[in-house]
Design a protein around this motif. Structure first.
Motif, PDB file in Angstrom:
ATOM      1  N   LEU A   1       7.422  -8.777  -1.250  1.00  0.00           N
ATOM      2  CA  LEU A   1       6.191  -8.089  -1.071  1.00  0.00           C
ATOM      3  C   LEU A   1       5.268  -8.359  -2.279  1.00  0.00           C
ATOM      4  N   ALA A   2       3.991  -8.765  -1.942  1.00  0.00           N
ATOM      5  CA  ALA A   2       2.867  -8.950  -2.781  1.00  0.00           C
ATOM      6  C   ALA A   2       1.823  -7.690  -2.493  1.00  0.00           C
ATOM      7  N   LEU A   3       1.512  -6.827  -3.390  1.00  0.00           N
ATOM      8  CA  LEU A   3       0.434  -5.961  -3.224  1.00  0.00           C
ATOM      9  C   LEU A   3      -0.518  -6.068  -3.963  1.00  0.00           C
ATOM     10  N   VAL A   4      -1.575  -6.244  -3.319  1.00  0.00           N
ATOM     11  CA  VAL A   4      -2.916  -6.392  -3.925  1.00  0.00           C
ATOM     12  C   VAL A   4      -3.702  -5.442  -4.012  1.00  0.00           C
ATOM     13  N   ASP A   5      -3.923  -4.495  -4.932  1.00  0.00           N
ATOM     14  CA  ASP A   5      -4.691  -3.069  -5.100  1.00  0.00           C
ATOM     15  C   ASP A   5      -6.292  -3.689  -5.615  1.00  0.00           C
ATOM     16  N   GLU A   6      -7.188  -3.054  -4.689  1.00  0.00           N
ATOM     17  CA  GLU A   6      -8.611  -3.148  -5.142  1.00  0.00           C
ATOM     18  C   GLU A   6      -8.895  -4.514  -5.201  1.00  0.00           C
ATOM     19  N   ALA A   7      -8.453  -5.204  -3.775  1.00  0.00           N
ATOM     20  CA  ALA A   7      -8.813  -6.768  -3.562  1.00  0.00           C
ATOM     21  C   ALA A   7     -10.279  -7.170  -3.422  1.00  0.00           C
TER      22      ALA A   7
ATOM     23  N   LEU B   1      -8.564  -1.233   4.503  1.00  0.00           N
ATOM     24  CA  LEU B   1      -9.814  -0.890   4.091  1.00  0.00           C
ATOM     25  C   LEU B   1      -9.859   0.536   4.067  1.00  0.00           C
ATOM     26  N   LYS B   2     -10.051   1.167   2.544  1.00  0.00           N
ATOM     27  CA  LYS B   2     -10.004   2.421   2.688  1.00  0.00           C
ATOM     28  C   LYS B   2     -11.021   3.055   1.806  1.00  0.00           C
ATOM     29  N   ALA B   3     -11.222   4.300   1.900  1.00  0.00           N
ATOM     30  CA  ALA B   3     -12.009   5.290   1.121  1.00  0.00           C
ATOM     31  C   ALA B   3     -11.199   5.352  -0.304  1.00  0.00           C
ATOM     32  N   ARG B   4     -11.891   6.093  -1.232  1.00  0.00           N
ATOM     33  CA  ARG B   4     -11.225   6.461  -2.354  1.00  0.00           C
ATOM     34  C   ARG B   4     -10.423   7.762  -2.292  1.00  0.00           C
ATOM     35  N   GLN B   5      -9.253   7.864  -2.885  1.00  0.00           N
ATOM     36  CA  GLN B   5      -8.667   9.111  -2.931  1.00  0.00           C
ATOM     37  C   GLN B   5      -7.925   9.402  -1.788  1.00  0.00           C
ATOM     38  N   LEU B   6      -7.416   8.471  -0.749  1.00  0.00           N
ATOM     39  CA  LEU B   6      -6.627   8.826   0.169  1.00  0.00           C
ATOM     40  C   LEU B   6      -5.186   8.652   0.117  1.00  0.00           C
ATOM     41  N   GLY B   7      -4.764   8.330  -0.918  1.00  0.00           N
ATOM     42  CA  GLY B   7      -3.166   8.262  -1.193  1.00  0.00           C
ATOM     43  C   GLY B   7      -2.733   6.926  -0.684  1.00  0.00           C
ATOM     44  N   LEU B   8      -3.395   5.785  -0.272  1.00  0.00           N
ATOM     45  CA  LEU B   8      -3.123   4.527   0.210  1.00  0.00           C
ATOM     46  C   LEU B   8      -2.245   3.590  -0.753  1.00  0.00           C
ATOM     47  N   SER B   9      -2.708   3.916  -2.099  1.00  0.00           N
ATOM     48  CA  SER B   9      -1.827   3.159  -3.401  1.00  0.00           C
ATOM     49  C   SER B   9      -0.508   3.829  -3.381  1.00  0.00           C
ATOM     50  N   TRP B  10      -0.432   5.009  -3.296  1.00  0.00           N
ATOM     51  CA  TRP B  10       0.900   5.759  -3.357  1.00  0.00           C
ATOM     52  C   TRP B  10       1.469   5.387  -2.384  1.00  0.00           C
ATOM     53  N   LEU B  11       0.694   5.162  -1.116  1.00  0.00           N
ATOM     54  CA  LEU B  11       1.809   4.916   0.055  1.00  0.00           C
ATOM     55  C   LEU B  11       2.364   3.362   0.059  1.00  0.00           C
ATOM     56  N   CYS B  12       1.618   2.541  -0.371  1.00  0.00           N
ATOM     57  CA  CYS B  12       2.048   1.197  -0.601  1.00  0.00           C
ATOM     58  C   CYS B  12       3.179   1.229  -1.615  1.00  0.00           C
TER      59      CYS B  12
ATOM     60  N   ALA C   1      -2.781   9.768   9.662  1.00  0.00           N
ATOM     61  CA  ALA C   1      -3.294   8.354   9.662  1.00  0.00           C
ATOM     62  C   ALA C   1      -2.477   7.616   8.314  1.00  0.00           C
ATOM     63  N   GLN C   2      -1.839   8.455   7.678  1.00  0.00           N
ATOM     64  CA  GLN C   2      -0.963   7.757   6.765  1.00  0.00           C
ATOM     65  C   GLN C   2       0.243   7.258   7.462  1.00  0.00           C
ATOM     66  N   GLN C   3       0.776   8.203   8.071  1.00  0.00           N
ATOM     67  CA  GLN C   3       2.150   7.794   9.037  1.00  0.00           C
ATOM     68  C   GLN C   3       1.931   6.486   9.682  1.00  0.00           C
ATOM     69  N   ALA C   4       0.818   6.338  10.216  1.00  0.00           N
ATOM     70  CA  ALA C   4       0.212   5.180  10.941  1.00  0.00           C
ATOM     71  C   ALA C   4       0.314   3.972  10.049  1.00  0.00           C
ATOM     72  N   ALA C   5      -0.311   4.291   9.058  1.00  0.00           N
ATOM     73  CA  ALA C   5      -0.500   3.050   7.942  1.00  0.00           C
ATOM     74  C   ALA C   5       1.059   2.613   7.450  1.00  0.00           C
ATOM     75  N   LEU C   6       1.894   3.434   7.426  1.00  0.00           N
ATOM     76  CA  LEU C   6       3.275   3.144   7.065  1.00  0.00           C
ATOM     77  C   LEU C   6       4.064   2.439   7.970  1.00  0.00           C
ATOM     78  N   ALA C   7       3.642   2.820   9.348  1.00  0.00           N
ATOM     79  CA  ALA C   7       4.364   2.233  10.393  1.00  0.00           C
ATOM     80  C   ALA C   7       4.109   0.736  10.221  1.00  0.00           C
ATOM     81  N   TYR C   8       2.553   0.435  10.144  1.00  0.00           N
ATOM     82  CA  TYR C   8       2.166  -1.006  10.193  1.00  0.00           C
ATOM     83  C   TYR C   8       2.605  -1.929   9.010  1.00  0.00           C
ATOM     84  N   MET C   9       2.943  -0.890   7.855  1.00  0.00           N
ATOM     85  CA  MET C   9       3.412  -1.947   6.577  1.00  0.00           C
ATOM     86  C   MET C   9       5.176  -2.137   7.171  1.00  0.00           C
ATOM     87  N   ALA C  10       5.638  -1.483   7.787  1.00  0.00           N
ATOM     88  CA  ALA C  10       7.074  -1.708   8.331  1.00  0.00           C
ATOM     89  C   ALA C  10       7.084  -2.771   9.291  1.00  0.00           C
ATOM     90  N   GLN C  11       5.790  -2.841  10.149  1.00  0.00           N
ATOM     91  CA  GLN C  11       5.967  -3.965  11.300  1.00  0.00           C
ATOM     92  C   GLN C  11       5.230  -5.205  11.051  1.00  0.00           C
TER      93      GLN C  11
END
Length: 192
Positions: A153-159, A62-73, A45-55
């Motif tokens: 890039l503008a990254l808004v964490d905990e939007a 929309l994420k649950a906590r502690q999934l590494g999405l902030s680190w991925l961004c 799922a992180q691989q897929a999210a990274l592909a979306y970020m690139a595209q």
């Protein structure tokens, strides 16, 4: 690999061509449980999210906590800083201290990269501004600032916790309208 070191020029080109390769091969994130910087082994799922970020230019995660999405961004943002230089990354969080923490985490990832991958030097290294000799810079803001910059890039964490998200987005989106990207990372605020 027969014990031979990888050619930095070849590795540079592979990283520049593929943010996923860069992340899996070179990014280290801090694991609070282990109290150590560890390899960022991506889940599918992180691989897929990274592909979306690139595209995609505009992305809401929309994420649950502690999934590494902030680190991925942050990994994606650092990839832009290094391989799409000069890039300007704007990091937003509800409070400035949280935005500064995001910047500190990005600097931590950067510090653990091979020297040949890093910029020749750091031009500025302040709490809210980090600028490299390749022309890239990263700025950290509370959701009340940063509207006067043009961002790659503008990254808004905990939007979801931004009090008036619509007003904030109306102010921030123009900062990336010249071809930049806007990522909103959200955990659901059950009170709203």
């Amino acid at each position: 690999m027969n014990g031979m070191a990888k050619d930095p020029r070849v590795e540079w080109m592979k990283c520049a061509a593929d943010v996923s390769y860069f992340t899996v091969r070179y990014v280290r994130i801090y694991n609070a449980t282990a109290r150590a910087w560890v390899r960022f082994d991506l889940w599918p799922a992180q691989q897929a999210a990274l592909a979306y970020m690139a595209q995609e230019r505009l992305l809401v995660v929309l994420k649950a906590r502690q999934l590494g999405l902030s680190w991925l961004c942050l990994s994606y943002a650092l990839w832009m800083v290094l391989f799409e230089a000069p890039a300007t990354v704007l990091l937003f969080s509800l409070r400035e201290i949280e935005a500064v923490d995001l910047l500190d985490r990005m600097k931590g990832i950067y510090a653990r990269l091979p020297v040949w991958m890093q910029a020749r030097r750091t031009v500025q290294n302040a709490a809210r501004l980090w600028e490299l000799s390749n022309g890239s810079r990263v700025l950290a803001f509370s959701t009340r600032g940063g509207r006067s910059y043009t961002g790659s890039l503008a990254l808004v964490d905990e939007a979801d916790y931004v009090p008036d998200l619509a007003t904030f987005l109306n102010a921030v989106k123009p900062t990336v309208d010249a071809g930049g990207k806007l990522f909103l990372v959200r955990t659901s605020d059950k009170k709203r």
